[in-house]
Design a protein around this motif. Structure first.
Motif, PDB file in Angstrom:
ATOM      1  N   ALA B  66     -14.568 -63.907 -12.057  1.00  0.00           N
ATOM      2  CA  ALA B  66     -13.737 -65.112 -11.913  1.00  0.00           C
ATOM      3  C   ALA B  66     -12.449 -64.946 -12.721  1.00  0.00           C
ATOM      4  O   ALA B  66     -11.357 -65.266 -12.244  1.00  0.00           O
ATOM      5  N   GLN B  67     -12.580 -64.415 -13.942  1.00  0.00           N
ATOM      6  CA  GLN B  67     -11.382 -64.176 -14.766  1.00  0.00           C
ATOM      7  C   GLN B  67     -10.445 -63.188 -14.069  1.00  0.00           C
ATOM      8  O   GLN B  67      -9.229 -63.391 -14.043  1.00  0.00           O
ATOM      9  N   ASP B  68     -11.023 -62.142 -13.507  1.00  0.00           N
ATOM     10  CA  ASP B  68     -10.201 -61.152 -12.789  1.00  0.00           C
ATOM     11  C   ASP B  68      -9.493 -61.766 -11.582  1.00  0.00           C
ATOM     12  O   ASP B  68      -8.369 -61.398 -11.267  1.00  0.00           O
ATOM     13  N   ALA B  69     -10.186 -62.689 -10.895  1.00  0.00           N
ATOM     14  CA  ALA B  69      -9.596 -63.310  -9.702  1.00  0.00           C
ATOM     15  C   ALA B  69      -8.374 -64.153 -10.060  1.00  0.00           C
ATOM     16  O   ALA B  69      -7.486 -64.344  -9.242  1.00  0.00           O
ATOM     17  N   PHE B  70      -8.326 -64.659 -11.291  1.00  0.00           N
ATOM     18  CA  PHE B  70      -7.182 -65.464 -11.727  1.00  0.00           C
ATOM     19  C   PHE B  70      -6.158 -64.634 -12.490  1.00  0.00           C
ATOM     20  O   PHE B  70      -5.354 -65.175 -13.240  1.00  0.00           O
ATOM     21  N   SER B  71      -6.221 -63.333 -12.331  1.00  0.00           N
ATOM     22  CA  SER B  71      -5.295 -62.462 -13.057  1.00  0.00           C
ATOM     23  C   SER B  71      -4.750 -61.397 -12.118  1.00  0.00           C
ATOM     24  O   SER B  71      -5.308 -61.165 -11.047  1.00  0.00           O
ATOM     25  N   LEU B  72      -3.668 -60.737 -12.527  1.00  0.00           N
ATOM     26  CA  LEU B  72      -3.103 -59.674 -11.691  1.00  0.00           C
ATOM     27  C   LEU B  72      -3.617 -58.295 -12.091  1.00  0.00           C
ATOM     28  O   LEU B  72      -3.179 -57.296 -11.564  1.00  0.00           O
ATOM     29  N   GLY B  73      -4.546 -58.253 -13.034  1.00  0.00           N
ATOM     30  CA  GLY B  73      -5.068 -56.966 -13.493  1.00  0.00           C
ATOM     31  C   GLY B  73      -5.960 -56.334 -12.440  1.00  0.00           C
ATOM     32  O   GLY B  73      -6.141 -56.869 -11.348  1.00  0.00           O
ATOM     33  N   VAL B  74      -6.518 -55.181 -12.777  1.00  0.00           N
ATOM     34  CA  VAL B  74      -7.431 -54.510 -11.835  1.00  0.00           C
ATOM     35  C   VAL B  74      -8.721 -55.317 -11.754  1.00  0.00           C
ATOM     36  O   VAL B  74      -9.330 -55.639 -12.776  1.00  0.00           O
TER      37      VAL B  74
END
Lengths: 279, 167
Positions: B66-74
Motif C-alpha cells: 500500500a505504501q509503495d502504491a502511494f509512492s513513485l518508488g519501485v
C-alpha cells in the motif's frame, strides 16, 4: 506433525520474500509501465485515502461552520472558486499574449484551453518523499488521463498525471521528482534546456552548454511545449544559481527554484487538453 | 486451519486500511510530517508484537505494498522491508521480554532503524541513484515511529488496567 506445520513461519517468510524479490526484479531497471498488480493495489486503497481526506475535511468543515456561519462560508467558497478560475485565466491570458505573434495565433491559442481546466483537490502526498508525487481527487470519471499537465492556483506548473489513474483519484508526478523532465526556455535570453527534479525543493536546468550565452540568476523559465506534454508558456521556475559543471565541463550547472510552492498546492488545475488540442 | 488463514488475511487487510487512514490523515495535516513519521510501520510494529511473526509478515506485505502504491518508488521495496519488519518483530518479541515501556520503546527503535536502513539501501540499489535523505531528517523517522508505537502500547496497557480495576 507435518513439516508445513513445524516450519510454517519460515515457509511464509520465504514465500513472501521470494514474491517481493521477484516483484522488484521485474521492474529493474526502472522506467517500464505500471504492473496490473500495482494498479490493483492503488485502486483498492485510493478510495480509502479519498474517504479519509474527505472525512478530515468534513470534520474541519463542521467545525468552521459552527455558530451559523454557513452563509458566509458559502459565499467565501464561491469567491474562492471564482478567484481560482480567474487566476488561471489571467495567467493563461498573460502567457498567451506574450507568446502570440498575431491576433489569429492568439485566438487559436486561447481556444486550446477553453473549457479544459479541471479543478482538483490534493488528497495525498507521496508516502516515501513528498517532493515526488501527489494524489488528486479527480480520476478517469472526470476525464483525467495520463500525461495531462497540472498547475497550481496561480497557473504555475506542478507536474503531470501518471498511471495508475483511478476512477476518482489520480497520481501526479511533480516537476521536482528526480525522474521528471520538462522542456523549458528562459524568458529573456531564450536559453532552452530540460528542467529535471532532484526530489528536493530545487530542480536542475540540464543540457546547457558551457559556451551557450544568456541565462541569469532570477530569470524566469517557461515551458516550450516541445515535449508534447506541457503546453507552451507555463511558468515552470526561476534560475537560482549558475556555476560550471565540475562533473561534466562541457555543460553549465544551473539550479532552478520551481515556480509552484509545495506548501500551497491544496488545490490544483488539470489541463485536460494536451498541446495541439488532443484530449 | 483454512479459517485461521482467511481470518488472518482479513484482519491484515483491516490493519492495512487503518494504516492508510492514519497516513492519509497525517498527510492531510502536514505533508512534511510523512518524512519523519511512517504510519505503515507503526501499524506493522504494533500488530506484529500483538499477533506474532506470521501475521506480522502478512500485514507487513499488505502495508508495504500500500505504501509503495502511494509512492513513485519501485513497487515492492517497502513491501519487502515491511514484511521483514513484521516477521522479525513478531518473532523476536515472542522470545524476549518487551513488556515494560522502556524495553518496548528500545525494541521498536532498533527494529525501525533496521527497517529504515534496509529501505534506504534497497532504494539506492534498485533506483541506481542516491536517495534524498531530506537533510538527514529521514533518520528521525525510526525515532518518531518507535515513540508513537510504544506510546500506543503504553496507552493501551493503561486503558486495560483501568478497565480491569473497574470490573
Amino acid at each position: 506433525m507435518p513439516l508445513w506445520e513445524k516450519r510454517r513461519s519460515a515457509w511464509v517468510l520465504a514465500g513472501l520474500t521470494a514474491f517481493h524479490i521477484l516483484l522488484i526484479s521485474v521492474q529493474v531497471p526502472p522506467g517500464a509501465g505500471k504492473s496490473v498488480f500495482e494498479k490493483g493495489v492503488f485502486f483498492i486503497f485510493s478510495p480509502i485515502q479519498s474517504a479519509a481526506s474527505g472525512a478530515a475535511r468534513g470534520v474541519a468543515s463542521v467545525w468552521n461552520g459552527y455558530f451559523d456561519l454557513r452563509g458566509v462560508r458559502r459565499e467565501n467558497r464561491k469567491l474562492k472558486q471564482e478567484n481560482f478560475f480567474l487566476s488561471q485565466d489571467v495567467r493563461f491570458l498573460e502567457d498567451r499574449l506574450r507568446f502570440a505573434e498575431s491576433e489569429a495565433r492568439l485566438r487559436e491559442s486561447l481556444a486550446e484551453f477553453e473549457g479544459s481546466i479541471l479543478a482538483a483537490r490534493v488528497i495525498g502526498v507521496d508516502s516515501a518523499n513528498p517532493h515526488q508525487s501527489i494524489i488528486i481527487d479527480k480520476g478517469s470519471f472526470d476525464g483525467v488521463m495520463k500525461d495531462m499537465a497540472v498547475c497550481d492556483r496561480n497557473g504555475s506548473l506542478v507536474g503531470r498525471t501518471i498511471p495508475p489513474i483511478g476512477f476518482k483519484t489520480a497520481k501526479v508526478q511533480l516537476v521536482t521528482d528526480k525522474d521528471s523532465s520538462v522542456s523549458v526556455e528562459s524568458v529573456g535570453s531564450k536559453l532552452t534546456g530540460s528542467m529535471t527534479g532532484r526530489s528536493t525543493d530545487v530542480c536542475d536546468l540540464r543540457y546547457i552548454l558551457a559556451t551557450a550565452e544568456g541565462g541569469a540568476e532570477g530569470e524566469e523559465l517557461r515551458t516550450t511545449g516541445y515535449d508534447k506534454i506541457y503546453p507552451a508558456g507555463i511558468r515552470a521556475g526561476v534560475i537560482k544559481s549558475i556555476a560550471p559543471d565540475e562533473r561534466s565541463p562541457i555543460f553549465r550547472s544551473i539550479a532552478v527554484t520551481p515556480a509552484f510552492r509545495f506548501d500551497t498546492i491544496d488545490a490544483v488545475a488539470v489541463l485536460t487538453r494536451r498541446p495541439g488540442g488532443g484530449e | 486451519m483454512r479459517d485461521t488463514v482467511v481470518r488472518d488475511l482479513l484482519q491484515a487487510f483491516l490493519g492495512t486500511v487503518v494504516a492508510v487512514l492514519v497516513y492519509s490523515l497525517a498527510g492531510a495535516g502536514a505533508p512534511a510530517l510523512l518524512v519523519v513519521f511512517n504510519a505503515f510501520s507503526i501499524v506493522v510494529l504494533y500488530y506484529s508484537i500483538r499477533r506474532g511473526e506470521v501475521f506480522g509478515a502478512l500485514l507487513g506485505t499488505m502495508c508495504g505494498l500500500a505504501q509503495d502504491a502511494f509512492s513513485l518508488g519501485v513497487f515492492g521495496v517497502a513491501g519487502l522491508t515491511k514484511t521483514l519488519l513484521g516477521f522479525w518483530t513478531g518473532f523476536i518479541s515472542k522470545r524476549i521480554d518487551v513488556g515494560s515501556l522502556t524495553r518496548n520503546a528500545l525494541f521498536m527503535l532498533v527494529m525501525s532503524i533496521l527497517e529504515t536502513g534496509l529501505w534506504v539501501l534497497l532504494t539506492a540499489l534498485v533506483r541506481l541513484k542516491s536517495i534524498n535523505l531530506h537533510g538527514g531528517l529521514i533518520f528521525l523517522q525510526p525515532v518518531v515511529t518507535a515513540a508513537v508505537a510504544s506510546t500506543l502500547f503504553a496507552l493501551e496497557r493503561r486503558a486495560r488496567a483501568r478497565s480491569s480495576r473497574g470490573a
